[in-house]
Design an enzyme around this catalytic site. Structure first.
Site, PDB file in Angstrom:
ATOM      1  N   HIS A   1     -37.064  34.736 -20.132  1.00  0.00           N
ATOM      2  CA  HIS A   1     -38.162  35.337 -19.388  1.00  0.00           C
ATOM      3  C   HIS A   1     -37.646  36.241 -18.272  1.00  0.00           C
ATOM      4  CE1 HIS A   1     -42.311  35.709 -18.226  1.00  0.00           C
ATOM      5  NE2 HIS A   1     -42.021  35.397 -16.972  1.00  0.00           N
TER       6      HIS A   1
ATOM      7  N   LEU B   1     -44.236  43.074 -14.551  1.00  0.00           N
ATOM      8  CA  LEU B   1     -43.466  41.974 -15.106  1.00  0.00           C
ATOM      9  C   LEU B   1     -44.240  40.670 -15.030  1.00  0.00           C
ATOM     10  CD1 LEU B   1     -40.886  40.431 -15.990  1.00  0.00           C
ATOM     11  CD2 LEU B   1     -40.146  40.496 -13.594  1.00  0.00           C
ATOM     12  N   SER B   2     -44.315  39.944 -16.133  1.00  0.00           N
ATOM     13  CA  SER B   2     -44.841  38.584 -16.184  1.00  0.00           C
ATOM     14  C   SER B   2     -46.289  38.534 -15.692  1.00  0.00           C
ATOM     15  CB  SER B   2     -43.917  37.665 -15.388  1.00  0.00           C
ATOM     16  OG  SER B   2     -44.190  36.327 -15.668  1.00  0.00           O
ATOM     17  N   ALA B   3     -46.564  37.867 -14.567  1.00  0.00           N
ATOM     18  CA  ALA B   3     -47.925  37.895 -14.032  1.00  0.00           C
ATOM     19  C   ALA B   3     -48.335  39.327 -13.732  1.00  0.00           C
ATOM     20  CB  ALA B   3     -48.022  37.031 -12.782  1.00  0.00           C
TER      21      ALA B   3
END
Length: 488
Positions: free
Chosen positions: A296, A158-160
């Site tokens: 997000h 997820l994300s980073a």
């Protein structure tokens, strides 16, 4: 990037933009034992290699995990932890249901002030360096511990953690059979902290080929099968803007050489549109899941339904169980991935009827309504037949292969896959040699030209002719060597 506090621009950029990636999930890490993991619990493993990326390794496996089961690596977002991601993402449900182990790498504030994976740092996110190398060591440790199938290792984040997932897929296409990038960034979009904010927020105006080159250049000379990639992106994401989903689509379709026009689209729960991009054999290689109105985070959908999972929280958003659809795309449910959309049942009675040093013969019971059957070796289609028997050829001696078979109806829809069987070819297994490039040449297993090293026989590129680069070479026939870094 040093571990000391950032000053000036770096402080403002990191905390206000780049390191705002997934700045939630504040559940503290539950103290866990540091012994080898016990079945059915999330535990920490401390001795998994030299760990150049200074990461922690956590893992989960259901009770009675069979040998040759898949392995999933799941990377948390900023300020999150392994236990937080395990509790919210839904992967435990499907590990229990479908029988696979999960590794959760965990970073810390010692690496990054908000505990983000450093997807934008070329000293940490490239092959055999830093955090990427630590995660590769975790995979090797888990595979040895559980007897996992090296042909079915997957990574998601997820994300980073999604940005690092894309980097890992580019760094190690010989390790990962598939990946899922959730609200993340294309592989090697940024190689410095200062470039990271632009990747998150702006169209980079690169062609699909330029995006694809970033993957190809991450492991020059790789000639094997590329990972199958699922991309999850919310249309209202202002932290990692929706253009990243399009850029990831462009990147991985170009790597597969299949163009950017979807082979099919369909609507899924939670306002989700699924677009599939098929390979030359008609099997989806890339999937883009666009979630209308989602900001997000990771898409979850709590509940007891078959397609529900996870728990809501900061940056765990109730739209659709992304882990369920990702697992099915990879084929972890026992199917052949998203290609298995037909209604025909799984063939029964799959049996190995014979083996030679280069082949394996199979048979199975007929399925009513089947026009043909497709055979999968180690999760990848190897052939098709209209009969209920098949012989696979061109195999290596003394090697175990895992097979499933699925029925195909008259419209071409592939049904559910059978239970897997293992066929071990006769003869002696090929011998493997692990050493640096200089010694491989001196031993007569490789040769050098223009300062670069190439395997004898296959002529596969091995990188610079020096002692700093190490590879495993497998001798498949006298004097013929192939790269076997993912396992002999």
């Amino acid at each position: 990037m040093s571990h000391s506090p950032w000053r000036g621009f770096f402080r403002r950029t990191a905390q206000a933009a780049v390191l705002a990636l997934c700045a939630a999930g504040l559940t503290a890490v539950t103290p866990l034992t540091t012994s080898a993991a016990a079945a059915g619990t999330l535990q920490q493993v401390t001795n998994f290699g030299s760990n150049p990326g200074n990461l922690a390794m956590y893992e989960y496996a259901p009770s009675n995990l069979p040998a040759n089961a898949p392995l999933v690596v799941a990377l948390h977002g900023c300020t999150q932890s392994a236990s937080d991601y395990h509790a919210h993402s839904g992967w435990q449900k499907f590990a229990d249901q479908w029988g696979f182990a999960v590794v959760y790498p965990q970073t810390s504030t010692a690496n990054n002030s908000l505990s983000c994976f450093n997807w934008f740092d070329s000293t940490k996110d490239t092959r055999d360096k830093g955090e990427a190398a630590s995660i590769r060591q975790m995979v090797d440790t888990a595979v040895a511990q559980y007897g996992s199938d090296r042909g079915r290792v997957y990574v998601t984040g997820l994300s980073a953690g999604g940005g690092m997932t894309a980097d890992l897929l580019a760094d190690y296409p010989d390790v990962f059979a598939g990946g899922a990038v959730d609200s993340g960034i294309p592989a090697q979009c940024a190689t410095t902290l200062t470039a990271a904010s632009g990747c998150q927020n702006s169209n980079q105006n690169l062609t699909p080929k330029q995006w694809g080159d970033k993957v190809r250049n991450s492991y020059p000379g790789y000639s094997g099968t590329w990972p199958r990639v699922a991309i999850w992106q919310g249309t209202s994401d202002t932290t990692v803007t929706p253009v990243n989903g399009t850029e990831l689509r462009d990147q991985w379709t170009d790597v597969w050489g299949i163009g950017q026009t979807a082979s099919s689209t369909q609507s899924l729960p939670g306002g989700t549109t699924e677009s599939l991009y098929d390979d030359g054999a008609g099997r989806p290689a890339v999937a883009l899941f666009s979630i209308s109105g989602m900001t997000h985070g990771l898409a979850v959908h709590p509940g007891s339904g078959a397609d529900q999972c996870g728990g809501t929280g900061a940056y765990y958003l109730d739209y659709i169980c992304s882990s369920y659809y990702t697992a099915k795309f990879w084929g972890l449910d026992g199917g052949a991935g998203q290609g298995g959309t037909g209604s025909l049942p799984a063939p029964s009675g799959l049996t190995v009827t014979g083996t030679t040093d280069t082949g394996a013969s199979l048979s199975w019971s007929p399925v009513s309504g089947a026009a043909s059957y497709v055979v999968y070796r180690d999760g990848t289609k190897t052939g098709s037949t209209t009969s209920t028997a098949y012989t696979d050829t061109g195999l290596s001696a003394g090697t175990a292969y895992h097979y499933t078979v699925a029925a195909v109806d008259s419209s071409g829809a592939v049904g559910a896959s059978s239970a897997a069987v293992t066929a071990t070819t006769t003869g002696s297994a090929p011998q493997c040699y692990t050493d640096n490039n200089y010694n491989q040449v001196q031993a007569g297993r490789a040769h050098q030209s223009g300062g670069y090293t190439y395997a004898d026989g296959s002529n596969q590129a091995m990188g610079l002719y020096n002692v700093a680069i190490t590879h495993t070479l497998k001798e498949t026939s006298p004097g013929y060597f192939v790269l076997a870094d993912s396992g002999c």
